[in-house]
Motif scaffolding. Structure first.
Motif, PDB file in Angstrom:
ATOM      1  N   ARG A 262      53.131 180.015  97.103  1.00 53.39           N
ATOM      2  CA  ARG A 262      54.526 180.712  98.584  1.00 53.39           C
ATOM      3  C   ARG A 262      53.433 182.369  98.856  1.00 53.39           C
ATOM      4  N   GLN A 263      54.344 182.772  99.758  1.00 53.75           N
ATOM      5  CA  GLN A 263      54.132 184.162 100.027  1.00 53.75           C
ATOM      6  C   GLN A 263      54.385 185.532  98.368  1.00 53.75           C
ATOM      7  N   GLU A 264      53.154 186.246  98.860  1.00 55.60           N
ATOM      8  CA  GLU A 264      53.109 187.149  97.781  1.00 55.60           C
ATOM      9  C   GLU A 264      53.236 188.589  98.947  1.00 55.60           C
ATOM     10  N   ASP A 265      53.464 189.602  98.431  1.00 53.69           N
ATOM     11  CA  ASP A 265      53.725 190.828  99.136  1.00 53.69           C
ATOM     12  C   ASP A 265      52.419 191.954  98.504  1.00 53.69           C
TER      13      ASP A 265
ATOM     14  N   PHE B 176      47.697 180.803  97.130  1.00 50.93           N
ATOM     15  CA  PHE B 176      48.674 181.314  97.256  1.00 50.93           C
ATOM     16  C   PHE B 176      50.082 180.272  98.159  1.00 50.93           C
TER      17      PHE B 176
ATOM     18  N   HIS C  36      50.804 177.866  91.960  1.00 49.05           N
ATOM     19  CA  HIS C  36      50.906 179.410  92.307  1.00 49.05           C
ATOM     20  C   HIS C  36      49.926 180.407  91.028  1.00 49.05           C
TER      21      HIS C  36
ATOM     22  N   SER D 239      50.625 190.312 103.655  1.00 47.44           N
ATOM     23  CA  SER D 239      51.950 189.118 103.453  1.00 47.44           C
ATOM     24  C   SER D 239      50.885 188.271 103.638  1.00 47.44           C
TER      25      SER D 239
ATOM     26  N   PHE E 146      51.981 192.992  89.334  1.00 48.92           N
ATOM     27  CA  PHE E 146      51.652 193.886  90.648  1.00 48.92           C
ATOM     28  C   PHE E 146      52.529 195.103  90.209  1.00 48.92           C
TER      29      PHE E 146
ATOM     30  N   ARG F 138      49.458 184.243  89.683  1.00 45.14           N
ATOM     31  CA  ARG F 138      50.112 184.775  89.495  1.00 45.14           C
ATOM     32  C   ARG F 138      49.424 186.567  89.425  1.00 45.14           C
TER      33      ARG F 138
END
Length: 870
Positions: free
Chosen positions: A95-98, A93, A723, A86, A728, A725
């Motif tokens: 914002r948060q990306e998991d 980043f 952010h 995370s 996933f 991109r």
């Protein structure tokens, strides 16, 4: 990396022989590492800071080295792989990306600038506690480096791992445990530039390969010592006192030299006294030789004795007198005899005289008779001839006369000697000497007078003999006295030489004592005048001693730190040689034996070079930079990093675009080494790359089943948002998986296109290589023209034929043969196979592909892929 490596260095100071003060300096540097690290040697910036910190904090510094916080590289990791990440806000980043990382293989693709490095740095920061790039850019506060610029915020990434028992584990930073999990492109690039560096720098490339170049720079920027330019090592007042003491240097030298002179004189004086007489002192010798106020010395006594005259010798002896007397008597007797002989022949003497006269007249009248002047021719006898003849007959007379003349001369000489003796006697015995009357007569008269009897019945000669005897006795006494005098003179000479040496020693002693007295007065005066300054120097001494301790400890610390840095390459590559060679040869598996390595010698000390030997001649070593291309050198760098990862039993292998640093000729073999060989079969591999073809090739190198179990992420080019991109659910790059997906979505044409790519990939790489390993890989292929590509059906039939041969050595060949047979069992003229052979151009109103045939093809390809992977 810098702090972690410095902490590891500190542990080496916990050994016997390292003074506590060195540990103090080490703890001082650690406590102020962020402030000290940016400073270099220019104008002494770093050493000035160290001096200021040390002088301020020296008494409060600890000499205890704290142990590493549970960082032991010998421990086996308690995790088997990473499960999730995370991240955000963090770097790119906002914002948060998991990220789901729960797979043995995690592949990340994205062009440059899409955020892959932010992803890798998040893992690096969480696993290691720092990021090498942030250190190299000299961010004192790394949090500023990690902040996302658009939201101006930063959150620590969270990483979850999978433990040995399958349980979830929260990952804590552990640089020692995970440091060799990371392989970076920049490090391999730097390693490949080894040829451009001097041999003395080549050992640093090993450290650079492991990300320690910042640590090397940090160590190099320590000056070797703190000299008096930066710290007071002598004391200002001590320097002033020292300058003033220079005026005393002559006095001190004189004091020292003359005290030594006095000590030397004591020895020399006693030696001189012993030479004079054993057991006597120098002062006793002086008094004895030179005397004192009461008594004269030996020298004075001898000088007085030698001044008394000893008289003159007559040099007369009775024996000599008797010899003279005997000679006179014998000569007189002989003369008397000859006179008698001459008297007997006196007439003949007259004729001799006549004849001599005639001979003498011959020159005046050679033609006439000298008596009658008659012509000689008319005379009966030639007078001149007759005279010569008669003179010959009378020659004995000449001899007799000559002998008498000689005797007379001898008698005269002897009488002169007697006269001299008489004179000597009269001179030596002047009082009423009876011989004075005989001083004037000489010759026979004197002799006759001396023989005449006197009134007392004696003769003068007897008086002469008596006086000669008396004078002879006197001469003997004079000789005895002279001998004694000579001995005294020699003794006096020796005593005078002793006296001279005594004077020299006394003069030296007096001079030395005078110099000592003068020098001591000067020194006493100096201390009186500078009493306050001397007191100030004593107070300053404590500060100077501390400064000297700081300086000496710093020098020892820097020397120890440099020694640690020099040992690092050897420690890092210890026991890696065999694995490096094995991995390098795996990267170059298609090369000839003469191009594959047998041994490698890594540069571990200064002026060593990277040397290799080849399998065709293992004993001959070459400079690797002379015989290997840059691509091969890069392979060595990658092999070293991977070998270290294996030796350290790291659970992870995280690549940040390193394989793209390798040239195209080696990429396939490197992919096979990573994903086909057994080296990394038990490790989780996380690989980020910017090449789509490389990304695709990895997917198709893997069996479809393995590729399906991997995780793939595609980082997309940024649009207008700030952010990163991430796709996933990016489309699969494995052709078989893609074909199955298209088929399940009823996209038959696309499924068939992927099947064609899959069959081409399988046949040209995996299956053909399989045939070559177990049978004859030399195929006979027919092409429609020289520009035509190889038709896949023709290639497949040739491969099937080779596998089906009786001498094909793989006992499980049916697992590979059956899927190929199923594929070739389909009609080769069908539109599906024509598509597989050469693809299909865009056409309108084309007949539909048969779904069942395509399904059979995809299933056969899946079975073939699984069989060839097994």
């Amino acid at each position: 990396m810098l702090r972690a490596e410095f902490l590891r260095f500190l542990q080496t100071l916990n050994t016997v022989g390292i003074p506590n003060e060195v540990r103090k300096i080490a703890n001082l540097v650690l406590a102020n590492l962020d402030a000290i690290e940016p400073l270099g040697t220019n104008q002494g910036q770093r050493v000035k800071r160290v001096v200021a910190l040390a002088q301020t904090n020296w008494d409060s510094l600890s000499s205890e080295i704290q142990p590493l916080p549970e960082q032991n590289t010998e421990l086996v990791s308690s995790i088997s792989r990473l499960k999730s990440l995370s991240v955000g806000p963090f770097r790119g980043f906002s914002r948060q990306e998991d990220f789901d990382l729960d797979a043995r293989l995690v592949l990340i693709y994205g062009p440059n600038g899409t955020g892959k490095s932010s992803f890798c740095e998040a893992l690096e920061y969480k696993l290691l506690g720092s990021v090498a790039e942030a250190e190299s850019k000299r961010f004192r506060n790394q949090n500023e480096y990690f902040k996302n610029a658009h939201v101006n915020d930063f959150t620590m990434p969270e990483v979850i791992g999978v433990g040995d028992q399958g349980q979830e584990v929260s990952i804590e930073s552990n640089e020692a445990l995970y440091r060799f999990c990371f392989v970076e492109k920049n490090r391999i690039d730097n390693f490949s530039r080894i040829a451009a560096l001097a041999p003395s720098r080549q050992t640093e490339l090993i450290s650079t390969l492991f990300g320690l170049d910042l640590f090397n720079d940090f160590v190099r920027n320590f000056t070797a010592e703190i000299d008096s330019k930066y710290i007071d090592l002598t004391g200002i007042k001590a320097a002033q006192l020292k300058d003033k003491r220079l005026t005393l240097s002559g006095a001190n030298q004189q004091l020292e030299a003359n005290n030594a002179e006095l000590q030397k004189l004591v020895s020399e004086e006693q030696t001189l006294a012993t030479q004079y007489r054993e057991g006597i002192t120098f002062q006793q010798m002086i008094i004895e030789i030179k005397g004192d106020e009461q008594n004269n010395g030996i020298i004075q006594k001898l000088e007085a004795e030698l001044q008394t005259p000893i008289g003159n010798k007559s040099s007369l002896t009775y024996i000599a007198l008797q010899e003279v007397s005997g000679l006179i008597i014998s000569n007189l007797t002989e003369l008397n005899t000859k006179q008698q002989q001459l008297a007997a022949v006196s007439q003949q003497v007259s004729f001799k005289n006549l004849y001599n006269a005639i001979v003498q007249l011959q020159p005046d009248s050679p033609e006439h008779c000298p008596a009658c002047h008659t012509q000689l021719t008319q005379t009966q006898i030639n007078p001149y001839t007759h005279a010569n003849e008669e003179l010959v007959k009378l020659e004995f007379l000449a001899t007799l006369q000559e002998s008498m003349s000689q005797l007379e001369q001898k008698i005269i000489q002897l009488m002169q000697t007697v006269s001299q003796i008489i004179s000597t006697c009269c001179h030596c015995l002047p009082q009423r000497n009876i011989l004075e009357s005989y001083l004037t007569p000489s010759g026979g008269t004197l002799w006759n007078a001396l023989q005449q009897q006197l009134q007392d019945g004696s003769t003068p000669w007897q008086h002469l003999e008596s006086q000669v005897k008396l004078l002879e006795e006197s001469d003997k006494k004079i000789d005895e006295t002279a001998q004694i005098r000579e001995a005294k003179q020699i003794a006096l000479g020796k005593l005078r030489e002793l006296d001279r040496k005594i004077i020299v020693l006394q003069t030296r002693r007096n001079t030395a004592q005078q110099v000592i007295e003068s020098a001591q007065q000067l020194i006493n005066s100096f201390y009186t005048k500078n009493m306050q300054l001397i007191a100030d120097v004593a107070l300053e001494d404590a500060i100077v001693r501390k400064n000297c301790l700081i300086s000496g400890s710093y020098s020892r610390f820097v020397a120890t730190l440099n020694a640690y840095k020099e040992r690092l390459p050897q420690q890092l590559v210890a026991n890696l040689g065999d694995n490096v060679v094995t991995l390098y040869n795996a990267f170059n598996r298609n090369d000839l034996p003469r191009e594959k390595l047998s041994t490698i010698k890594l540069p571990l000390i200064q002026n060593q070079r990277l040397e290799v030997s080849f399998q065709n001649n293992p004993e001959q070593y070459f400079d690797a930079l002379h015989v290997l291309s840059e691509g091969h050198v890069r392979c060595i760098g990658l092999a070293i990093l991977l070998a270290k990862n294996i030796n350290e039993r790291c659970p992870l292998l995280i690549f940040d675009d390193p394989v793209n640093a390798i040239d195209d000729d080696h990429r396939e073999s490197i992919r096979r080494t990573l994903f086909e060989d057994v080296f990394f079969a038990e490790k989780q591999i996380i690989l980020a790359c910017h090449g789509e073809e490389f990304f695709k090739d990895i997917h198709n190198l893997l069996p479809a089943q393995v590729a399906a179990q991997s995780r793939s992420f595609s980082f997309l080019p940024r649009l207008d948002e700030s952010h990163i991109r991430v796709d996933f659910n990016c489309s699969p790059r494995n052709y078989i998986i893609a074909a199955r997906g298209h088929f399940e979505r009823n996209e038959i044409r696309e499924a068939l296109a992927k099947s064609r790519q899959s069959l081409e990939s399988l046949m040209k790489t995996k299956v053909w290589r399989y045939v070559n390993r177990y049978g004859d890989g030399n195929l006979s292929l027919k092409l429609r023209s020289y520009t035509s590509p190889i038709e896949l059906r023709n290639l497949s039939e040739q491969i099937k034929k080779q596998i089906n041969k009786a001498d094909f050595s793989d006992p499980n060949k049916n697992e590979v043969f059956s899927p190929i047979d199923a594929l070739l069992g389909l009609n080769g003229d069908s539109r599906e196979w024509r598509y597989l052979n050469k693809g299909t151009h865009e056409e309108n109103d084309r007949a539909e592909f048969d779904r069942a045939t395509v399904s059979t093809m995809i299933s056969a390809l899946e079975n073939l892929d699984q069989a060839i992977a097994g």
